[in-house]
Design a protein around this motif. Structure first.
Motif, PDB file in Angstrom:
ATOM      1  N   PHE A 113     -62.504  86.203 -87.396  1.00 27.68           N
ATOM      2  CA  PHE A 113     -62.395  85.071 -86.475  1.00 27.68           C
ATOM      3  C   PHE A 113     -62.870  85.542 -85.107  1.00 27.68           C
ATOM      4  O   PHE A 113     -62.981  86.745 -84.841  1.00 27.68           O
ATOM      5  CB  PHE A 113     -60.952  84.556 -86.396  1.00 27.68           C
ATOM      6  N   TYR A 114     -63.138  84.578 -84.207  1.00 25.92           N
ATOM      7  CA  TYR A 114     -63.553  84.908 -82.848  1.00 25.92           C
ATOM      8  C   TYR A 114     -62.763  84.143 -81.789  1.00 25.92           C
ATOM      9  O   TYR A 114     -62.936  84.374 -80.602  1.00 25.92           O
ATOM     10  CB  TYR A 114     -65.056  84.658 -82.662  1.00 25.92           C
ATOM     11  N   ASP A 115     -61.903  83.233 -82.223  1.00 25.47           N
ATOM     12  CA  ASP A 115     -61.103  82.443 -81.288  1.00 25.47           C
ATOM     13  C   ASP A 115     -59.697  83.035 -81.238  1.00 25.47           C
ATOM     14  O   ASP A 115     -58.859  82.754 -82.095  1.00 25.47           O
ATOM     15  CB  ASP A 115     -61.063  80.982 -81.742  1.00 25.47           C
ATOM     16  N   VAL A 116     -59.438  83.878 -80.231  1.00 31.39           N
ATOM     17  CA  VAL A 116     -58.144  84.563 -80.142  1.00 31.39           C
ATOM     18  C   VAL A 116     -57.024  83.572 -79.871  1.00 31.39           C
ATOM     19  O   VAL A 116     -55.922  83.694 -80.438  1.00 31.39           O
ATOM     20  CB  VAL A 116     -58.188  85.652 -79.053  1.00 31.39           C
ATOM     21  N   ASP A 117     -57.246  82.578 -79.023  1.00 35.02           N
ATOM     22  CA  ASP A 117     -56.206  81.582 -78.742  1.00 35.02           C
ATOM     23  C   ASP A 117     -55.760  80.896 -80.022  1.00 35.02           C
ATOM     24  O   ASP A 117     -54.555  80.741 -80.284  1.00 35.02           O
ATOM     25  CB  ASP A 117     -56.720  80.530 -77.759  1.00 35.02           C
ATOM     26  N   ARG A 118     -56.723  80.481 -80.810  1.00 30.89           N
ATOM     27  CA  ARG A 118     -56.396  79.793 -82.060  1.00 30.89           C
ATOM     28  C   ARG A 118     -55.651  80.728 -83.008  1.00 30.89           C
ATOM     29  O   ARG A 118     -54.695  80.323 -83.679  1.00 30.89           O
ATOM     30  CB  ARG A 118     -57.686  79.275 -82.713  1.00 30.89           C
ATOM     31  N   SER A 165     -71.797  92.398 -68.047  1.00 31.97           N
ATOM     32  CA  SER A 165     -70.841  91.853 -67.091  1.00 31.97           C
ATOM     33  C   SER A 165     -71.110  90.396 -66.770  1.00 31.97           C
ATOM     34  O   SER A 165     -70.199  89.663 -66.401  1.00 31.97           O
ATOM     35  CB  SER A 165     -70.858  92.675 -65.799  1.00 31.97           C
ATOM     36  N   GLY A 166     -72.357  89.958 -66.935  1.00 27.49           N
ATOM     37  CA  GLY A 166     -72.655  88.568 -66.649  1.00 27.49           C
ATOM     38  C   GLY A 166     -72.310  87.635 -67.778  1.00 27.49           C
ATOM     39  O   GLY A 166     -72.424  86.423 -67.651  1.00 27.49           O
ATOM     40  N   ASN A 167     -71.891  88.194 -68.928  1.00 31.57           N
ATOM     41  CA  ASN A 167     -71.589  87.368 -70.098  1.00 31.57           C
ATOM     42  C   ASN A 167     -70.084  87.196 -70.211  1.00 31.57           C
ATOM     43  O   ASN A 167     -69.385  88.074 -70.695  1.00 31.57           O
ATOM     44  CB  ASN A 167     -72.127  88.040 -71.367  1.00 31.57           C
ATOM     45  N   THR A 168     -69.569  86.092 -69.732  1.00 36.38           N
ATOM     46  CA  THR A 168     -68.126  85.872 -69.742  1.00 36.38           C
ATOM     47  C   THR A 168     -67.617  85.818 -71.174  1.00 36.38           C
ATOM     48  O   THR A 168     -68.140  85.083 -72.012  1.00 36.38           O
ATOM     49  CB  THR A 168     -67.785  84.555 -69.025  1.00 36.38           C
ATOM     50  N   ILE A 169     -66.577  86.569 -71.436  1.00 39.44           N
ATOM     51  CA  ILE A 169     -66.012  86.595 -72.777  1.00 39.44           C
ATOM     52  C   ILE A 169     -64.714  85.816 -72.843  1.00 39.44           C
ATOM     53  O   ILE A 169     -64.476  85.044 -73.753  1.00 39.44           O
ATOM     54  CB  ILE A 169     -65.813  88.048 -73.252  1.00 39.44           C
ATOM     55  N   HIS A 170     -63.842  85.988 -71.857  1.00 42.12           N
ATOM     56  CA  HIS A 170     -62.596  85.232 -71.880  1.00 42.12           C
ATOM     57  C   HIS A 170     -62.886  83.759 -71.650  1.00 42.12           C
ATOM     58  O   HIS A 170     -63.626  83.387 -70.740  1.00 42.12           O
ATOM     59  CB  HIS A 170     -61.645  85.737 -70.790  1.00 42.12           C
ATOM     60  N   ALA A 171     -62.264  82.918 -72.449  1.00 44.85           N
ATOM     61  CA  ALA A 171     -62.483  81.485 -72.314  1.00 44.85           C
ATOM     62  C   ALA A 171     -61.583  80.911 -71.241  1.00 44.85           C
ATOM     63  O   ALA A 171     -60.430  81.301 -71.119  1.00 44.85           O
ATOM     64  CB  ALA A 171     -62.190  80.782 -73.646  1.00 44.85           C
ATOM     65  N   PRO A 172     -62.084  79.959 -70.447  1.00 47.59           N
ATOM     66  CA  PRO A 172     -61.193  79.248 -69.544  1.00 47.59           C
ATOM     67  C   PRO A 172     -60.213  78.422 -70.352  1.00 47.59           C
ATOM     68  O   PRO A 172     -60.472  78.073 -71.507  1.00 47.59           O
ATOM     69  CB  PRO A 172     -62.162  78.359 -68.737  1.00 47.59           C
TER      70      PRO A 172
END
Length: 611
Positions: A188-193, A312-319
């Protein structure tokens, strides 16, 4: 030692990690995987797991590989075991073999449908679900106390898409209540889920350890293929971050490492997660880099600052406002046919002067797909459980209609070339952009009744940043030889052989094989044809696509099984089934390439033009 006991006995507060491997399809790939496992074992994983393969097709190799890792390298091994194609007595035989080799851990799975069936049907009526397999082991006087048993879970839902989340959790609880000791999740790639799902798992009364499956992104195309195959939900912010670097293979790989690190840090900090399970795809560099960045191995990543700076320019954490979205994309790199284009294994960006023999950890750093290097441990990988290409499904069959004649099949393949249909059983995605460059030639072949399923144009030094033909690091040049693959009648094979002898002038190599096991061709014994390669600053010439006899035979077996599978979707005795099974029995698969990559028309002149 049993995995559940090792988890309980850990003194360190640091999360543990396990590695997963699958039995390669070729002998050399198998031999090289053993060396790779030996190197990765030095990172001290808590255990490694060996997949069983789709439909139990690799069970002999699975047992052999698991026995080697357990007895030769002393690494506690988890052997996957599925219900698929397991006739009465075969489960007992597999468990006895595991016991004899000192293997004490089993991952009990239902498994995918056998090749040629749309729906999962048990071979042994005792084994309909993974729960039945768990119950069987726990109720057996011979095995009840011998094994620690794990089961699978699907945070994003099962690929069958038949059950809602509550029903999935109910089945998971049944597997645990039947005697499972731990749970390993699908990637999976959605940690929140995932964290929300894990909370519901605990609320369901499931208390055994849950080990999340982590798969570092290797290439953009393999990421697309595997997430679609597994039904994985990918947050939009990840897709947005990948979009501007999707044509830079090394940047994608670096991003994948950093993403995996951040996922693991959050999972182990915010979730009830004792450790993680790496789906390695039989590759090693990304997993090693992830562990180094986490500082879990006692070593540090020498390129840490460079990696962070470049990504560093590639945001990984989702808002907080970003919701998960379902990724609906198509496979490219490691499919059977790569939608008519050859799958390419991009360069790893390794140091100059370190070739494959001296740098075995990285010489196949990216998934190779069907047309990679047959000696690679990752050769032929199709999915994270080590299975084959996706099954032909009824919803796909609906767009192919009801072919009842050879002319109907010819029209179907022409409709694909003309984008009137989006797939065929051999090309699950739309025609690749590079194959559109040779569309008129593919049309001419198909109109002859030579149904094309794989191709690439000749290329002489195109920039590696080219959006259609480029791959690997930037600031390089890529080359490729003209290639085409198709099904045709036996008489056509004989005509092709004569034409190559008369007009090939030593520039043309070909293979042909049929369902009955016959194989013909003019490639010398032991010959290996490099058909795609690249030249990049600071490293040796990289050969990413190689065609030789062993890889052709491995693919031929799959290719003809697809005809069987396609036929199985029509009722016995129907015109459609008779046609497709007849094609399977009578047609030949031909793979042909021209070595003069400087002449973009050389292959087509040899095949199509009259003297």
């Amino acid at each position: 030692m049993k995995l559940i006991d090792k988890i309980a006995a850990r003194e360190s507060t640091q999360p543990f990690y396990t590695f997963e491997f699958f039995p390669p399809r070729t002998d050399l790939g198998f031999e090289n995987l053993i060396s790779r496992i030996s190197r990765l074992s030095e990172l001290n994983p808590l255990a490694i797991s060996i997949t069983w393969g789709a439909g139990g097709t690799t069970r002999e190799r699975s047992i052999e590989l698991a026995s080697l890792t357990q007895t030769e390298y002393g690494v506690d091994t988890v052997m996957h075991l599925t219900c698929t194609n397991m006739e009465q007595g075969m489960v007992n035989d597999a468990l006895r073999s595991a016991k004899a080799y000192g293997i004490q851990n089993i991952l009990a799975l239902r498994g995918d449908p056998p090749r040629g069936r749309e729906e999962w049907i048990p071979t042994d009526p005792r084994f309909n679900h993974a729960t039945d397999l768990v119950k069987f082991i726990r109720s057996s006087p011979e095995f009840a106390t011998e094994f620690c048993i794990g089961v699978a879970a699907y945070p994003d839902g099962h690929g069958d898409n038949l059950l809602d989340e509550e029903a999935e959790l109910t089945f998971l609880k049944e597997k645990v209540d039947a005697g499972a000791d731990f749970i390993v999740t699908q990637l999976f790639y959605d940690v929140d889920r995932f964290l929300q799902w894990l909370k519901r798992v605990r609320e369901k009364g499931i208390t055994v350890p849950v080990i999340p499956g982590i798969m570092p992104i290797q290439t953009y195309s393999s990421f697309q293929r595997l997430t679609k195959l597994c039904g994985t939900r990918v947050p939009q912010h990840i897709m947005d971050a990948l979009a501007p670097i999707s044509h830079d293979d090394q940047a994608v790989k670096d991003f994948g490492v950093k993403l995996a690190v951040e996922m693991i840090q959050r999972l182990t900090r915010d979730g009830d997660v004792p450790g993680v399970h790496f789906c390695t795809l039989n590759l090693e560099k990304s997993v090693t880099r992830v562990l180094e960045l986490l500082q879990w191995t006692g070593a540090s990543c020498p390129n840490y600052n460079k990696l962070i700076a470049e990504t560093s320019g590639n945001t990984i954490h989702a808002p907080a406002s970003v919701d998960a979205c379902t990724l609906i994309v198509s496979p490219v790199t490691a499919t059977n046919t790569a939608a008519q284009g050859l799958a390419k294994a991009p360069s790893s960006g390794s140091e100059a002067g370190r070739g494959e023999l001296n740098n075995a950890a990285t010489w196949d750093d990216f998934p190779n797909g069907r047309f990679g290097d047959f000696k690679s441990p990752a050769y032929g990988v199709q999915d994270p459980w080590g299975g084959g290409p996706p099954a032909v499904r009824s919803d796909a069959v609906s767009q192919w209609g009801n072919p009842k004649s050879l002319d109907d099949l010819t029209q179907l393949f022409l409709d694909y070339l003309h984008s009137k249909i989006s797939s065929t059983p051999f090309s699950p995605t739309q025609l690749s952009p590079e194959s559109r460059m040779i569309l008129t030639h593919l049309e001419r072949l198909t109109k002859r009744g030579w149904w094309t399923i794989g191709s690439q144009p000749a290329v002489d030094g195109v920039s590696s940043s080219d959006e259609i033909l480029g791959w690997g690091p930037r600031s390089g040049y890529v080359f490729q030889k003209g290639f085409v693959e198709f099904f045709c009648a036996k008489g056509d094979v004989e005509a092709i052989e004569r034409r190559v002898e008369e007009r090939g002038k030593g520039w043309v190599h070909w293979f042909a094989g049929n369902f009955k096991g016959e194989c013909r061709g003019n490639v010398p014994e032991g010959g290996r044809n490099a058909v795609t390669w690249g030249v990049f600053p600071g490293q040796e010439i990289v050969q990413t696509t190689i065609i030789e006899r062993e890889s052709f035979l491995a693919w031929k077996e799959e290719a003809f099984s697809i005809w069987s599978e396609w036929a199985s979707h029509y009722r016995p005795g129907s015109e459609e089934r008779k046609l497709l099974e007849g094609v399977r029995d009578e047609r030949w698969l031909v793979s042909i390439l021209h070595h003069d990559y400087k002449d973009t028309e050389a292959l087509w002149t040899c095949l199509l033009e009259e003297p």
